[in-house]
Design a protein around this motif. Structure first.
Motif, PDB file in Angstrom:
ATOM      1  N   VAL A  97      24.222  -5.840  18.295  1.00 38.06           N
ATOM      2  CA  VAL A  97      24.233  -6.980  17.363  1.00 38.06           C
ATOM      3  C   VAL A  97      23.191  -6.752  16.258  1.00 38.06           C
ATOM      4  CG1 VAL A  97      23.836  -9.471  17.141  1.00 38.06           C
ATOM      5  CG2 VAL A  97      25.056  -8.583  19.144  1.00 38.06           C
ATOM      6  N   THR A  98      22.051  -6.203  16.645  1.00 29.33           N
ATOM      7  CA  THR A  98      21.007  -5.934  15.637  1.00 29.33           C
ATOM      8  C   THR A  98      21.531  -4.960  14.587  1.00 29.33           C
ATOM      9  OG1 THR A  98      19.314  -6.285  17.317  1.00 29.33           O
ATOM     10  CG2 THR A  98      18.618  -5.170  15.306  1.00 29.33           C
ATOM     11  N   ARG A  99      22.193  -3.895  15.051  1.00 27.49           N
ATOM     12  CA  ARG A  99      22.743  -2.908  14.090  1.00 27.49           C
ATOM     13  C   ARG A  99      23.764  -3.581  13.164  1.00 27.49           C
ATOM     14  NH1 ARG A  99      21.504   0.742  10.960  1.00 27.49           N
ATOM     15  NH2 ARG A  99      22.183  -0.985   9.699  1.00 27.49           N
ATOM     16  N   ILE A 100      24.641  -4.344  13.740  1.00 31.95           N
ATOM     17  CA  ILE A 100      25.720  -4.946  12.956  1.00 31.95           C
ATOM     18  C   ILE A 100      25.170  -5.949  11.932  1.00 31.95           C
ATOM     19  CG2 ILE A 100      27.689  -6.555  13.186  1.00 31.95           C
ATOM     20  CD1 ILE A 100      28.391  -5.005  15.794  1.00 31.95           C
ATOM     21  N   ALA A 101      24.110  -6.673  12.307  1.00 28.31           N
ATOM     22  CA  ALA A 101      23.588  -7.729  11.422  1.00 28.31           C
ATOM     23  C   ALA A 101      22.505  -7.238  10.464  1.00 28.31           C
ATOM     24  CB  ALA A 101      23.039  -8.873  12.274  1.00 28.31           C
ATOM     25  N   THR A 102      22.187  -5.947  10.533  1.00 27.78           N
ATOM     26  CA  THR A 102      21.120  -5.396   9.679  1.00 27.78           C
ATOM     27  C   THR A 102      21.756  -4.624   8.521  1.00 27.78           C
ATOM     28  OG1 THR A 102      19.630  -5.255  11.570  1.00 27.78           O
ATOM     29  CG2 THR A 102      19.113  -3.833   9.705  1.00 27.78           C
ATOM     30  N   PRO A 103      21.201  -4.768   7.305  1.00 28.38           N
ATOM     31  CA  PRO A 103      21.825  -4.081   6.157  1.00 28.38           C
ATOM     32  C   PRO A 103      21.914  -2.566   6.353  1.00 28.38           C
ATOM     33  CG  PRO A 103      20.143  -5.634   5.425  1.00 28.38           C
ATOM     34  CD  PRO A 103      20.052  -5.583   6.917  1.00 28.38           C
ATOM     35  N   MET A 104      22.902  -1.961   5.711  1.00 26.36           N
ATOM     36  CA  MET A 104      23.149  -0.518   5.855  1.00 26.36           C
ATOM     37  C   MET A 104      22.040   0.333   5.223  1.00 26.36           C
ATOM     38  SD  MET A 104      26.173  -0.502   7.363  1.00 26.36           S
ATOM     39  CE  MET A 104      27.487  -1.680   7.656  1.00 26.36           C
ATOM     40  N   THR A 105      21.153  -0.292   4.439  1.00 27.67           N
ATOM     41  CA  THR A 105      20.018   0.458   3.886  1.00 27.67           C
ATOM     42  C   THR A 105      19.033   0.840   4.982  1.00 27.67           C
ATOM     43  OG1 THR A 105      18.929  -1.656   3.423  1.00 27.67           O
ATOM     44  CG2 THR A 105      20.100  -0.607   1.588  1.00 27.67           C
ATOM     45  N   VAL A 106      19.156   0.213   6.135  1.00 29.25           N
ATOM     46  CA  VAL A 106      18.289   0.504   7.282  1.00 29.25           C
ATOM     47  C   VAL A 106      19.019   1.517   8.167  1.00 29.25           C
ATOM     48  CG1 VAL A 106      17.083  -0.489   9.271  1.00 29.25           C
ATOM     49  CG2 VAL A 106      17.327  -1.820   7.147  1.00 29.25           C
ATOM     50  N   LEU A 107      18.491   2.743   8.223  1.00 30.10           N
ATOM     51  CA  LEU A 107      19.209   3.805   8.953  1.00 30.10           C
ATOM     52  C   LEU A 107      18.935   3.785  10.449  1.00 30.10           C
ATOM     53  CD1 LEU A 107      18.700   6.886   6.582  1.00 30.10           C
ATOM     54  CD2 LEU A 107      20.541   5.195   6.587  1.00 30.10           C
ATOM     55  N   GLY A 108      17.714   3.411  10.807  1.00 25.36           N
ATOM     56  CA  GLY A 108      17.313   3.532  12.203  1.00 25.36           C
ATOM     57  C   GLY A 108      17.605   2.275  13.007  1.00 25.36           C
ATOM     58  N   ALA A 111       0.823  -1.219   0.000  1.00 25.72           N
ATOM     59  CA  ALA A 111       0.000   0.000   0.000  1.00 25.72           C
ATOM     60  C   ALA A 111       0.854   1.266   0.000  1.00 25.72           C
ATOM     61  CB  ALA A 111      -0.920  -0.014   1.218  1.00 25.72           C
ATOM     62  N   GLY A 112       2.177   1.100   0.069  1.00 20.13           N
ATOM     63  CA  GLY A 112       3.066   2.267   0.063  1.00 20.13           C
ATOM     64  C   GLY A 112       3.355   2.798   1.449  1.00 20.13           C
ATOM     65  N   LEU A 113       3.076   2.007   2.465  1.00 18.69           N
ATOM     66  CA  LEU A 113       3.382   2.413   3.847  1.00 18.69           C
ATOM     67  C   LEU A 113       4.748   1.841   4.224  1.00 18.69           C
ATOM     68  CD1 LEU A 113      -0.154   1.594   5.273  1.00 18.69           C
ATOM     69  CD2 LEU A 113       0.839   3.900   5.142  1.00 18.69           C
ATOM     70  N   ILE A 114       5.626   2.705   4.721  1.00 20.74           N
ATOM     71  CA  ILE A 114       6.965   2.259   5.120  1.00 20.74           C
ATOM     72  C   ILE A 114       6.868   1.632   6.511  1.00 20.74           C
ATOM     73  CG2 ILE A 114       9.347   2.998   5.541  1.00 20.74           C
ATOM     74  CD1 ILE A 114       8.429   3.397   2.642  1.00 20.74           C
ATOM     75  N   ALA A 148      12.249   0.655   7.975  1.00 19.21           N
ATOM     76  CA  ALA A 148      12.768   2.002   8.212  1.00 19.21           C
ATOM     77  C   ALA A 148      13.790   1.957   9.352  1.00 19.21           C
ATOM     78  CB  ALA A 148      11.624   2.938   8.584  1.00 19.21           C
ATOM     79  N   PHE A 149      13.490   1.137  10.323  1.00 18.69           N
ATOM     80  CA  PHE A 149      14.416   0.938  11.440  1.00 18.69           C
ATOM     81  C   PHE A 149      14.185  -0.443  12.027  1.00 18.69           C
ATOM     82  CE2 PHE A 149      10.572   2.878  13.165  1.00 18.69           C
ATOM     83  CZ  PHE A 149      10.237   2.014  14.192  1.00 18.69           C
ATOM     84  N   SER A 150      15.235  -0.985  12.628  1.00 17.00           N
ATOM     85  CA  SER A 150      15.101  -2.167  13.457  1.00 17.00           C
ATOM     86  C   SER A 150      15.634  -1.770  14.831  1.00 17.00           C
ATOM     87  CB  SER A 150      15.864  -3.344  12.854  1.00 17.00           C
ATOM     88  OG  SER A 150      15.580  -4.532  13.586  1.00 17.00           O
ATOM     89  N   GLY A 151      15.951  -2.732  15.666  1.00 14.36           N
ATOM     90  CA  GLY A 151      16.449  -2.403  16.992  1.00 14.36           C
ATOM     91  C   GLY A 151      16.043  -3.474  17.982  1.00 14.36           C
ATOM     92  N   ALA A 152      16.119  -3.148  19.252  1.00 10.72           N
ATOM     93  CA  ALA A 152      15.790  -4.147  20.275  1.00 10.72           C
ATOM     94  C   ALA A 152      15.150  -3.483  21.489  1.00 10.72           C
ATOM     95  CB  ALA A 152      17.059  -4.883  20.707  1.00 10.72           C
TER      96      ALA A 152
END
Ligand code: SF4
Length: 340
Positions: free
Chosen positions: A256-267, A191-194, A224-228
């Motif tokens: 660990v989440t930041r390190i294992a998440t692709p760099m296209t994810v900024l947050g 639907a175009g929702l991030i 848009a972002f991941s995290g813990a």
């Protein structure tokens, strides 16, 4: 895999396997290696964002016993903490929304409901909230599972994105099957929702394998972002017996989440806001008012909830600049969840 191999892989921008993520989670959080992990995560987060962190503000449209009965949630009907449904009026919602929108350091406004909140009413009230927000303000939904048609109506009502997670123990400690959560994420994206997400709510009983699986699942839909986020104990809940993980262990998982998440994810979020998380590479905190699934008070701003200014202060203690503009993390076009 030792810490040197991990740094080398990061520098080469190589993807981590689940077993490698497990090996990072197995590191003793009190060790020198864990400190290096956190430093590396911090470096990545700061380089990706020009050292700019964000604060997002969330309020709930209602407080009600929820039939999805997530064992970690204060709204779970089975706990009887909130016995009678209580719904905010349009005016109360717009006041909460404006409270965030008028804060210089607020980068997005989140509208949350319990899973059984009437969808028509949700769209109606959200449309009214949209009208009072500044045009450039990002409006984000944190709601239950939705159909593709409902996702389109949310987009038409003025939402820019959503928050949706495959929670720890999903389908076992919740009445929401994983497949439905994934279908909803795909419906939002179509639907175009991030979509923003998080590995949550983590308790001491969760194995490194379970956490690693959720870190990579979150990364797989290019959020848009991941995290813990750690689980906050709800007194009298089924999970109370397990207690809570420490902020230090949470900071390690954030890293660990930041390190294992692709760099296209900024947050890279953490919750609840704390300086150690920000030091370990968390660049997104939430301010909260009204109902809160981690709080037994009706107005979380009187208990656990933290204000936008307080979030900004905590981030600045870790030497982050705090964004004074709409979220850059949600301002992305991205790939989609591939398979369901
Ligand atoms: S986390 Fe959401 S879906 Fe689960 S019980 Fe709480 S309000 Fe309902």
């Amino acid at each position: 895999m030792n810490i040197h191999d991990i740094i080398k892989k990061v520098n080469n921008r190589e993807a981590f396997t689940q077993q490698e993520v497990v090996s990072m989670l197995e590191i003793n959080p009190r060790s020198r290696e864990a400190a290096v992990l956190m430093g590396e995560s911090s470096r990545i987060s700061r380089e990706l964002t020009g050292n700019t962190a964000e604060v997002h503000g969330q309020f709930a449209l209602n407080l009600a016993p929820c039939p999805v009965n997530c064992r970690f949630c204060a709204f779970a009907a089975k706990y009887g903490i909130f016995k009678e449904p209580k719904e905010l009026t349009v005016q109360e919602c717009t006041e909460y929304a404006l409270g965030f929108d008028n804060s210089e350091e607020n980068a997005a406004v989140f509208l949350m409901t319990t899973a059984n909140y009437d969808f028509g009413k949700f769209i109606e009230i959200s449309s009214e909230v949209r009208k009072v927000l500044r045009p450039e303000t990002l409006m984000i939904a944190n709601v239950g599972d939705m159909t593709p048609e409902q996702a389109k109506r949310m987009k038409d009502a003025g939402f820019n994105g959503t928050y949706h997670a495959i929670r720890m123990g999903e389908g076992d400690k919740t009445n929401a099957p994983v497949k439905n959560r994934l279908k909803t994420i795909r419906a939002f994206q179509d639907a175009g929702l991030i979509v923003g997400t998080c590995v949550e709510p983590i308790g001491p009983e969760h194995t490194n394998e379970e956490i690693a699986e959720k870190i990579l699942l979150a990364a797989s839909f290019d959020p848009a972002f991941s995290g813990a986020m750690r689980r906050i104990t709800i007194p009298g809940s089924d999970l109370e017996q397990y207690g809570m993980i420490s902020e230090l262990r949470l900071a390690q998982i954030v890293a660990v989440t930041r390190i294992a998440t692709p760099m296209t994810v900024l947050g890279n979020c953490t919750h609840e806001p704390n300086v150690m998380g920000a030091m370990a590479g968390a660049n997104l905190f939430w301010a909260e008012v009204g109902g809160n699934p981690r709080d037994t008070k009706e107005k979380t701003e009187e208990n656990r909830g933290v204000s936008v200014a307080d979030c900004a202060k905590l981030l600045s203690e870790a030497e982050w600049q705090v964004a004074k503009h709409p979220s850059a993390y949600y301002n992305k076009t991205h790939g989609k969840l591939a398979e369901i």
